[in-house]
Design an enzyme around this catalytic site. Structure first.
Site, PDB file in Angstrom:
ATOM      1  CE1 TYR A 142      -3.121  -2.794   0.027  1.00 36.94           C
ATOM      2  CE2 TYR A 142      -3.984  -2.285   2.370  1.00 36.94           C
ATOM      3  CZ  TYR A 142      -3.947  -3.143   1.216  1.00 36.94           C
ATOM      4  OH  TYR A 142      -4.949  -4.156   1.201  1.00 36.94           O
ATOM      5  CE  LYS A 191       0.829 -17.657  -2.511  1.00 38.97           C
ATOM      6  NZ  LYS A 191      -0.012 -18.801  -2.435  1.00 38.97           N
ATOM      7  CG  ASP A 223      -2.630 -20.048  -0.355  1.00 41.07           C
ATOM      8  OD1 ASP A 223      -1.797 -19.941   0.471  1.00 41.07           O
ATOM      9  OD2 ASP A 223      -2.396 -20.691  -1.594  1.00 41.07           O
ATOM     10  CG  ASP A 247      -7.104  -4.172   4.000  1.00 46.72           C
ATOM     11  OD1 ASP A 247      -8.373  -3.698   4.786  1.00 46.72           O
ATOM     12  OD2 ASP A 247      -7.052  -3.500   3.229  1.00 46.72           O
TER      13      ASP A 247
END
Ligand code: NAD
Length: 357
Positions: A142, A191, A223, A247
C-alpha cells in the site's frame, strides 16, 4: 494512577459512543482508585465545520501529549463531496501518521450469547473462537512505488511491495508481546512460497521468536489461512501478517463473529500509548437517535486500559460486564437478530454495562 486521555469524538454516532465509553471509564476509575482526565479534541467533519481542517494542529499536539487516545468515528454524507485533502478520513490517516502507529490490533471473538449471528456451521460455532489479528499498518504494497507504464503488450500498471527488516521486527515484537497477554501462540501468515518479501518476513519472524521462548510460533500461507479462518477459527490465538494480507483477513475474521458493531481495535506505535477505536464507521443513518451500540467503543476503552496502561484487572472488569450484559439477553437493535428481544438504546446499554462492572 493518573492518566490523560484525549477524546476524538468525531462524527455521526461518534459523540454518543465515546460518551458511553467515558461513563464506563469514570466508574472503573472510581472502583480501582485511578484518575482519568479526559481532553476532547476535534477531528473529521466536526473539525472541518469548526476550523476548515479535518485535523487541526491542536488535535495533533493534544494527542501526542496525552497518555492515550480514544476515537469514535469520522465521516458522513455532509462531507462526501469535499476535495480529497479536506475529507474527514484525512483526519484519521493524519493522526495515525502523526502518532507513528504501525501496528493494528483487531480482536475477533465469538460471543456465545450471539452465536446465532455467526454465519459459520453449527459444529464450528460450538468450538468458539477468540483471536487477535496483528496487522502491519504503514508498510508493504500500500506504500510501495506504483504507476502506469508502457509494457510488452501495451499499457500496464504496477504496484510494488517492500518490507525492511526493521518493519518486520517491530510488528513481530508487537505480536509476541500481545501473545504473552493471551494464550501464548503466534501464527505468522505470509506467501513465502512465492514472494521475496514474505521470505524476509518469515526469516525475521523466526529470529524474533527466539526472544520469546514462552510463545509458540508457526507459519501459515495466506491462501491456507483464508480457508482455515472459516474451517477452524478456534486454532488461532495471535495472527501476525503484512498490511495487505491483514487488511483482507481482518475483515474476514470480523465477519465470522457476526457482530461487527461489537468489535474494538487498537493502533499502536513504538509505545503502547496508541489510538483505540471501534472498527465500525460513523453510522450516519442512526446518528443522534440513541440507537448506536456502544459496546465496540467500550471494549476499545478496555483495550486501552490493558495495552496502554497495563491495567489488566480493570480491562477484565469491563469485558466481563459486557459478557454479562449479553448473557442476560440485553441487546441494542444491531444485535437483536432473530431473537425477538426488544432492543434498548445506546444510553440504556451503557447503564446496563455500568450496573455489571
Ligand atoms: P458504518 O460502519 O458506519 O455503518 C454500516 C452499518 O452498520 C450502518 O447500517 C450502521 O447503522 C451500522 N452500524 C455501524 N456501527 C454501529 C453501531 N455501533 N451500532 C449500531 N449500528 C451500527 O459504515 P458505512 O455506512 O460504510 O460508513 C459511514 C461513514 O463512516 C462513512 O462516511 C465512512 O467513510 C465512515 N467510516 C469511518 C470509519 C472510521 O472512522 N474509522 C470506518 C469506516 C467508515
Amino acid at each position: 494512577m493518573e492518566k490523560n486521555i484525549a477524546l476524538l469524538r468525531g462524527d455521526g454516532i461518534g459523540p454518543e459512543i465515546v460518551d458511553s465509553a467515558v461513563k464506563v471509564l469514570e466508574v472503573v476509575a472510581e472502583k480501582f482508585g485511578h484518575t482519568f482526565n479526559f481532553m476532547p479534541y476535534l477531528i473529521g467533519g466536526a473539525a472541518i465545520d469548526e476550523t476548515g481542517n479535518p485535523l487541526p494542529q491542536e488535535t495533533i499536539d493534544g494527542c501526542l501529549a496525552a497518555d492515550s487516545v480514544l476515537l469514535g468515528a469520522v465521516g458522513g454524507p455532509k462531507w462526501d463531496t469535499m476535495p480529497a485533502n479536506l475529507r474527514p478520513e484525512k483526519g484519521l490517516l493524519g493522526i495515525r501518521a502523526a502518532m507513528g502507529l504501525y501496528t493494528n490490533l483487531r480482536p475477533a471473538k465469538l460471543y456465545p450469547a450471539l452465536k446465532d449471528e455467526c454465519p459459520l456451521r453449527a459444529d464450528i460455532v460450538a468450538q468458539g473462537f477468540d483471536l487477535m489479528m496483528v496487522r502491519e499498518l504503514t508498510g508493504g504494497i500500500y506504500f510501495g512505488e506504483r504507476g502506469r507504464r508502457e509494457g510488452k503488450h501495451g499499457p500496464e500498471a504496477y504496484d510494488t511491495e517492500a518490507y525492511s527488516v526493521m518493519e518486520v521486527e517491530r510488528i513481530a515484537r508487537a505480536a509476541f508481546e500481545s501473545a504473552r497477554k493471551r494464550r501464548k501462540n503466534v501464527i505468522s501468515i505470509d506467501k513465502a512460497n512465492v514472494l521475496e518479501t514474505s521470505r524476509l518476513w518469515r526469516e525475521t519472524i523466526h529470529r524474533i521468536a527466539e526472544e520469546y521462548p514462552d510463545v509458540t510460533c508457526t507459519d501459515m500461507l495466506v491462501d491456507n489461512a483464508a480457508m482455515q479462518l472459516v474451517r477452524r477459527p478456534s486454532q488461532f490465538d495471535v495472527v501476525v501478517t503484512s498490511n495487505m494480507f491483514g487488511d483482507i483477513l481482518s475483515d474476514e475474521a470480523s465477519q465470522i463473529t457476526g457482530s461487527i458493531g461489537m468489535l474494538p481495535s487498537a493502533s499502536l506505535g513504538a509505545t503502547n500509548r496508541g489510538l483505540y477505536e471501534p472498527i465500525h464507521g460513523s453510522a450516519p443513518d442512526i446518528a443522534g437517535q440513541n440507537k448506536a451500540n456502544p459496546i465496540a467503543t467500550i471494549l476499545s476503552a478496555a483495550m486501552m486500559l490493558r495495552y496502554a496502561f497495563d491495567m489488566m484487572d480493570e480491562a477484565d472488569c469491563i469485558e466481563k460486564a459486557v459478557d454479562a450484559v449479553l448473557n442476560d439477553g440485553i441487546r441494542t437493535a444491531d444485535i437483536v437478530g432473530s431473537s425477538g428481544i426488544a432492543p434498548i438504546g445506546c444510553v440504556e446499554m451503557t447503564e446496563e454495562v455500568i450496573k455489571r462492572l
